[in-house]
Scaffold this motif. Structure first.
Motif, short mmCIF file in Angstrom:
data_model
loop_
_atom_site.label_atom_id
_atom_site.label_comp_id
_atom_site.label_asym_id
_atom_site.label_seq_id
_atom_site.Cartn_x
_atom_site.Cartn_y
_atom_site.Cartn_z
N ARG A 113 0.54 5.22 -2.64
CA ARG A 113 -0.52 4.45 -1.92
C ARG A 113 -1.71 4.40 -3.38
N VAL A 114 -1.63 5.13 -4.47
CA VAL A 114 -2.28 5.06 -5.45
C VAL A 114 -2.36 3.75 -6.28
N GLY A 115 -3.37 3.27 -6.63
CA GLY A 115 -3.49 2.02 -7.35
C GLY A 115 -3.58 2.35 -8.82
N LEU A 116 -3.04 1.39 -9.75
CA LEU A 116 -2.75 1.72 -11.01
C LEU A 116 -3.46 0.67 -11.88
N ALA A 167 -0.59 -2.80 -8.76
CA ALA A 167 -1.00 -2.23 -10.51
C ALA A 167 -1.70 -3.68 -10.88
N ILE A 168 -3.03 -3.29 -11.57
CA ILE A 168 -3.69 -4.43 -12.32
C ILE A 168 -3.39 -4.30 -13.62
N THR A 244 -10.96 -1.44 -10.32
CA THR A 244 -10.87 -0.18 -9.46
C THR A 244 -11.34 -0.55 -8.04
N HIS A 245 -12.57 -1.18 -7.91
CA HIS A 245 -12.82 -1.76 -6.52
C HIS A 245 -11.80 -2.54 -5.86
N ASP A 249 -10.35 -1.22 -2.38
CA ASP A 249 -10.02 -2.04 -1.31
C ASP A 249 -8.79 -2.43 -0.44
N GLY A 250 -7.83 -2.02 -1.07
CA GLY A 250 -6.36 -2.20 -0.75
C GLY A 250 -5.63 -3.46 -1.23
N ASN A 251 -6.42 -4.10 -2.21
CA ASN A 251 -5.74 -5.07 -2.92
C ASN A 251 -4.20 -4.97 -3.84
#
Ligand SMILES: NC(=O)c1ccc[n+]([C@@H]2O[C@H](COP(=O)([O-])OP(=O)(O)OC[C@H]3O[C@@H](n4cnc5c(N)ncnc54)[C@H](O)[C@@H]3O)[C@@H](O)[C@H]2O)c1
Length: 333
Positions: A113-116, A167-168, A244-245, A249-251
């Motif tokens: 679930r982590v965002g990168l 991931a962004i 990070t926001h 926020d789940g994007n």
């Protein structure tokens, strides 16, 4: 009342130049940056905004422990010397590509679930067929360094499709400047970036008569010298807070250019450095470096529209902040 949990942000490569400024911005936003860095190029005293893990992206166990409980991973650990990558591509593909794969696999297994957030580069574009460069411009990197970044980007896209990795990817243009506090700044060894090289040259040589070498004055540009885009490192860092926001926020993922849209030629850089430092600089023209594009300029409209990111600091301020930092850090060049 239960206190809300502060998001945990892991910054891999956070003891480096860009990473330490990202940590400063994350910290100012009220979050807790944890740095993981092997100090191959970074500095322990630059990782001063939270806990520090001395470890490498090579080490799956260290990565698993660090990533398991965090909310966002910012991955800026890489080697980034373009010419070195041409001479010794193996270490670039190992460090930048293969160890990035370790990070992606640890995320997949230990904390899907982590965002990168991935530090990419304008080097993915190579020799641009048209300017300005937007995120849909063709990616045809011309060095192993640029290819290592582009390959990781493509793997991230595949992982997003297959494993729902969020991931962004942020494609930085040239980072410049230093935090206004004067506490962190650019300290690469060797230093191959134009502006810090120029500032160190001024500090090393008290006389204006020792010439500074620039590569090529016969490019098809307004003054014959190559045009690049420079972005203040603090503006760059702030984009990571916005990204990070988005992830918190789940994007899902996306890709953004981070630049200013304003190109500055090498000769214009030198003129601004003269004005900011009050020192004259004698220049000597050397031959072009192979593979140096004449001009790279970004379109950062997408980051503005979707992340709400606008670079606030101008080029002169970046030079001035860098000069303050270099005088403090390298008084003898
Ligand atoms: N500086 C720029 O102008 C620029 C432009 C475009 C892209 N980038 C990208 O931004 C990122 C940061 O650049 P920078 O200028 O801060 O570089 P840097 O060398 O100052 O920072 C990189 C950090 O990563 C660490 N590191 C390298 N390999 C590691 C590994 N295997 N395990 C753990 N730590 C490791 C280094 O010790 C260093 O602290 C890089 O990915 C780079 O490719 C930078």
């Amino acid at each position: 009342m239960v206190k809300p949990r502060i998001p945990q942000i892991l910054v891999i490569g956070g003891a480096g130049y860009v990473g330490s400024h990202i940590c400063a911005s994350i910290f100012s936003s009220g979050w807790a940056p944890v740095v993981l860095d092997n100090l191959s190029y970074g500095h322990r005293d630059a990782a001063r905004f939270g806990p520090f893990i001395h470890g490498s992206t090579q080490d799956i166990l260290t990565l698993s422990d660090a990533i398991r409980d965090c909310d966002v991973v910012i991955h800026c650990a890489a080697y980034m010397y373009v010419e070195e990558s041409v001479k010794n591509p193996a270490i670039y593909y190992r460090n930048n590509l293969s160890y990035s794969l370790n990070i992606l696999d640890v995320i997949r297994r230990a904390n899907p679930r982590v965002g990168l957030i991935f530090s990419s580069s304008c080097a993915v574009y190579g020799q641009p067929p048209a300017l300005p460069l937007n995120e849909d411009s063709p990616c045809q990197p011309i060095s192993p360094y640029g290819r290592s970044k582009w390959m990781v980007e493509q793997i991230i896209e595949d992982y997003a499709r297959a494993y729902q990795l969020r991931a962004i990817r942020l494609r930085y243009f040239n980072a410049v400047g230093a935090d206004e506090s004067g506490v962190i700044g650019e300290d690469h060894n060797p230093e191959l970036h134009l502006i810090p090289q120029l500032l160190r040259h001024l500090l090393r040589h008290k006389s204006d008569k020792v010439a500074f070498e620039i590569h090529g004055d016969d490019y098809p540009t307004r003054d014959g010298s190559p045009i690049r885009e420079y972005i203040h490192v603090c503006d760059l860092a702030e984009a990571h807070v916005l990204a990070t926001h988005k992830l918190l926020d789940g994007n899902s993922g996306d890709v953004f250019n981070l630049g200013t849209g304003k190109g500055t030629s090498v000769l214009e850089v030198i003129q601004t450095v003269r004005e900011v430092t009050g020192r004259d600089i004698d220049i000597q023209i050397a031959t072009r470096r192979p593979g140096d594009p004449a001009e790279l300029v970004s379109d950062f409209n997408k980051a503005q529209q979707i992340l709400g990111w606008v670079p606030h600091r101008d080029f002169r301020q970046a030079i001035s902040d860098a000069w303050t930092w270099h005088k403090h850090r390298h008084p003898n060049g």
